[in-house]
Design a protein around this motif. Structure first.
Motif, short mmCIF file in Angstrom:
data_model
loop_
_atom_site.label_atom_id
_atom_site.label_comp_id
_atom_site.label_asym_id
_atom_site.label_seq_id
_atom_site.Cartn_x
_atom_site.Cartn_y
_atom_site.Cartn_z
N GLN A 102 -7.94 -0.20 -1.63
CA GLN A 102 -8.03 -1.17 -2.66
C GLN A 102 -6.64 -2.29 -2.94
OE1 GLN A 102 -7.54 -0.41 -6.98
NE2 GLN A 102 -9.14 1.18 -6.55
N VAL A 103 -5.62 -1.85 -1.55
CA VAL A 103 -4.75 -2.58 -1.16
C VAL A 103 -4.58 -2.30 0.51
CG1 VAL A 103 -2.15 -2.39 -1.35
CG2 VAL A 103 -3.01 -1.97 -3.20
N ASN B 148 -6.71 6.72 -3.62
CA ASN B 148 -7.12 5.82 -4.28
C ASN B 148 -6.90 4.35 -3.97
OD1 ASN B 148 -9.18 5.07 -6.65
ND2 ASN B 148 -7.84 4.37 -7.10
N ALA B 149 -5.29 3.87 -3.63
CA ALA B 149 -4.80 3.19 -3.37
C ALA B 149 -5.01 1.89 -1.91
CB ALA B 149 -3.57 2.80 -4.14
N SER C 9 5.38 2.90 -6.41
CA SER C 9 3.94 3.08 -7.76
C SER C 9 3.75 4.96 -7.89
CB SER C 9 2.57 2.86 -7.37
OG SER C 9 2.88 3.73 -5.66
N GLY D 202 5.32 -0.22 -1.78
CA GLY D 202 4.31 0.59 -2.72
C GLY D 202 4.01 2.05 -2.72
N LYS E 140 -3.22 9.59 -5.68
CA LYS E 140 -2.67 8.40 -5.54
C LYS E 140 -2.88 6.95 -4.82
CE LYS E 140 -0.70 9.44 -10.29
NZ LYS E 140 0.65 9.26 -10.09
N SER F 71 -8.69 -0.05 5.50
CA SER F 71 -9.64 0.37 3.55
C SER F 71 -10.62 -0.47 4.04
CB SER F 71 -8.33 -1.11 2.81
OG SER F 71 -8.48 -2.47 4.48
N GLN G 142 0.70 -1.47 0.04
CA GLN G 142 -0.12 0.15 0.23
C GLN G 142 1.09 1.32 0.04
OE1 GLN G 142 -2.18 2.05 3.67
NE2 GLN G 142 -4.08 0.39 2.52
#
Length: 313
Positions: A231-232, A227-228, A118, A114, A224, A253, A94
């Motif tokens: 999801q992560v 958003n992650a 990313s 992460g 970014k 999350s 993440q």
């Protein structure tokens, strides 16, 4: 002012700790809780940063193991007029980061793999400048001690679920008091976290943008990371939710929480504030198109690292 705020916070958390002890064991439970809280306050002041870094399996890196990342922190620290902090990397998919330490002379910054893999170099610079802003604002002591004590209060509340027992002179509120304590104590600890979280994030965004010279770098990174984050999963954060307020974006999350119970300001509002700041500073340029790292952590595992481009801004 930050040290006064920390003292008030410690007093409030100690009182809350004693209240939970009273609900579990009456006067004797309250006194035991006071002794434990006093010991924890002393221990947390000196060691809470090490505890939090250990929770996340953070490993310290240097110029030999992560030259690009450490070089960036050194450059940003000089711009922020701060001593060079210790630098850590967390093996976590993440994208996220936090700062810790009792003062600027004993500070550390930590980023996940992460984040480094990313985001572009410019976006990472915006994030780490934000974390250095927390250090310069002396936020890290309050943030780290809160994480330690809030986690302890939640643990004590869960302990009370099993040992609260029935009503007697030592446990005056009986089962009803135990249930209320189990619900309200972690909630009260979270309220304390919220009280120190929202305004300091806006201040760190502003100062961090000034340190790196480009508010839009941080704005792009926040979008970014937010958003992650949903999801992560960050399993260490899920297991230690009392530390969530330390990160630049809430790492939990779960389902979206109501704003009242959020440890962070709304991300869209933070981005809007950074865009306004960019307009006032007369810089409209977003992150340069350097590619995210596809492997390795800025030299930590041998991944390709783009060349440095000189001074920020």
């Amino acid at each position: 002012m930050n040290y006064l705020r920390t003292a008030i916070l410690l007093a409030g958390m100690t009182a809350l700790f004693m209240a939970v002890g009273f609900l579990i064991g009456g006067r004797s439970g309250m006194m035991i809780a006071f002794v434990v809280a006093a010991g924890m306050n002393i221990f947390s002041y000196w060691n809470s940063d090490k505890m939090v870094l250990s929770m996340y399996g953070a490993r310290q890196v240097d110029r030999a193991s992560a030259p690009e990342f450490v070089g960036m922190i050194e450059e940003l620290a000089q711009r922020a007029k701060l001593p060079m902090p210790r630098v850590y990397i967390m093996d976590n998919p993440q994208p996220n980061a936090f700062a810790t330490g009792r003062n600027p002379e004993n500070a550390a910054v930590a980023a996940t793999t992460g984040l480094l893999n990313s985001l572009s170099r410019e976006e990472v610079a915006g994030v780490m400048a934000h974390e250095l802003a927390h250090i310069r604002n002396h936020d890290t002591l309050t943030m780290t001690i809160t994480a330690t004590l809030a986690g302890a209060i939640s643990m004590l509340a869960n302990f009370g679920m099993f040992f609260g027992g029935g009503r007697d002179e030592n446990r005056p509120f009986g089962a009803l008091g135990t249930i209320a304590m189990v619900i309200l104590a972690p909630l009260a600890a979270m309220v304390v976290q919220m009280a120190i979280s929202r305004s300091r994030e806006y201040e760190a965004d502003k100062l961090g943008a000034e340190i790196c010279g480009q508010p839009l770098w941080l704005a792009s990174a926040l979008a970014k990371i937010s958003n992650a984050a949903h999801q992560v999963p960050n399993m260490e954060a899920e297991h230690n939710p009392a530390t969530a307020h330390m990160f630049i974006i809430n790492p939990l999350s779960g389902a979206r929480m109501d704003n009242l119970f959020s440890t962070h300001p709304n991300t869209e509002n933070r981005i809007a504030a950074l865009r306004e700041l960019a307009a006032r500073m007369g810089v409209g340029r977003g992150p340069a198109p350097s590619a995210p790292r596809s492997g390795g952590a800025w030299g930590d595992t041998g991944g390709a690292v783009p060349p440095r481009r000189g001074p920020w801004g």
